[in-house]
Design a protein around this motif. Sequence first.
Motif, mmCIF file in Angstrom:
data_model
loop_
_atom_site.group_PDB
_atom_site.id
_atom_site.type_symbol
_atom_site.label_atom_id
_atom_site.label_comp_id
_atom_site.label_asym_id
_atom_site.label_seq_id
_atom_site.Cartn_x
_atom_site.Cartn_y
_atom_site.Cartn_z
ATOM 1 N N ALA A 75 -16.812 -5.930 -3.039
ATOM 2 C CA ALA A 75 -15.539 -5.481 -3.586
ATOM 3 C C ALA A 75 -15.754 -4.029 -4.050
ATOM 4 O O ALA A 75 -16.615 -3.508 -4.589
ATOM 5 N N PHE A 76 -14.970 -3.023 -3.204
ATOM 6 C CA PHE A 76 -14.934 -1.767 -3.842
ATOM 7 C C PHE A 76 -13.947 -1.405 -4.772
ATOM 8 O O PHE A 76 -12.790 -2.115 -4.983
ATOM 9 N N ARG A 77 -14.225 -0.647 -5.994
ATOM 10 C CA ARG A 77 -13.407 -0.369 -6.905
ATOM 11 C C ARG A 77 -12.288 0.511 -6.364
ATOM 12 O O ARG A 77 -13.119 1.776 -5.990
ATOM 13 N N VAL A 78 -11.102 0.543 -6.928
ATOM 14 C CA VAL A 78 -10.032 1.498 -6.348
ATOM 15 C C VAL A 78 -9.104 1.712 -7.446
ATOM 16 O O VAL A 78 -9.103 0.782 -8.511
ATOM 17 N N GLU A 79 -8.396 2.796 -7.403
ATOM 18 C CA GLU A 79 -7.261 2.992 -8.367
ATOM 19 C C GLU A 79 -6.229 2.011 -8.104
ATOM 20 O O GLU A 79 -5.687 2.002 -6.965
ATOM 21 N N GLY A 80 -5.440 1.528 -9.096
ATOM 22 C CA GLY A 80 -4.167 0.698 -8.963
ATOM 23 C C GLY A 80 -3.001 1.377 -8.274
ATOM 24 O O GLY A 80 -2.347 0.962 -7.199
ATOM 25 N N SER A 81 -3.154 2.691 -8.358
ATOM 26 C CA SER A 81 -1.999 3.521 -7.857
ATOM 27 C C SER A 81 -2.250 3.488 -6.339
ATOM 28 O O SER A 81 -1.303 4.132 -5.731
ATOM 29 N N SER A 82 -3.240 3.320 -5.797
ATOM 30 C CA SER A 82 -3.659 3.485 -4.319
ATOM 31 C C SER A 82 -3.638 2.084 -3.654
ATOM 32 O O SER A 82 -3.966 2.099 -2.295
ATOM 33 N N LEU A 83 -3.226 0.997 -4.247
ATOM 34 C CA LEU A 83 -3.319 -0.192 -3.437
ATOM 35 C C LEU A 83 -2.485 -0.216 -2.479
ATOM 36 O O LEU A 83 -2.558 -0.875 -1.371
ATOM 37 N N ALA A 84 -1.126 0.350 -2.662
ATOM 38 C CA ALA A 84 0.003 0.139 -1.665
ATOM 39 C C ALA A 84 -0.512 0.898 -0.315
ATOM 40 O O ALA A 84 -0.175 0.681 0.647
ATOM 41 N N ALA A 85 -1.237 2.430 -0.710
ATOM 42 C CA ALA A 85 -1.685 3.046 0.596
ATOM 43 C C ALA A 85 -2.878 2.140 1.325
ATOM 44 O O ALA A 85 -2.847 2.244 2.429
ATOM 45 N N TYR A 86 -3.512 1.700 0.564
ATOM 46 C CA TYR A 86 -4.634 0.937 1.145
ATOM 47 C C TYR A 86 -3.963 -0.277 2.080
ATOM 48 O O TYR A 86 -4.504 -0.544 3.152
ATOM 49 N N ARG A 87 -3.116 -1.236 1.367
ATOM 50 C CA ARG A 87 -2.152 -2.067 2.090
ATOM 51 C C ARG A 87 -1.822 -1.553 3.476
ATOM 52 O O ARG A 87 -1.977 -2.304 4.421
ATOM 53 N N ASN A 88 -1.216 -0.433 3.444
ATOM 54 C CA ASN A 88 -0.569 0.153 4.825
ATOM 55 C C ASN A 88 -1.796 0.591 5.714
ATOM 56 O O ASN A 88 -1.580 0.003 7.015
#
Length: 138
Positions: A75-88
Amino acid sequence: MSDKMISGISHITFVVKDLDRTDKIFRDVLGAEEVYDSGEQHYSLYREKFYVAGGQWIAVMETEEIVKRTYHHVAFRVEGSSLAAYRNRIKQAGLEIRPSRSRIGGEGESIYFYDYDNNLFELHTGTLQERLEAYKKG
């Protein structure tokens, strides 16, 4: 500190069938930097590439010996605001997103996805402390 204490994670290793294809996941989806490519010179068991993502050394080795899917993952830690960009990015790479497990409030959000060789990745917004506090509250 005793010399028997673990001081951190040295590296994480993934085993894949096609190193060049998987390279796109590490670069384009995770934003990792490639720092080594063994090419035809094998110092380890197989051809390999090293990446750095979030300050973490990640080794990716190429072989035909691939296992079935499990819940074993990194599991890599990411900011919640970046989840949509990662999903894309994950969708653009043609990777399968696994449904998330059930969660309680406060433990963070995650995106789980498989690479081409059944390695499971998680992009997670929470911390250990946040999860412990959420579990304590139930």
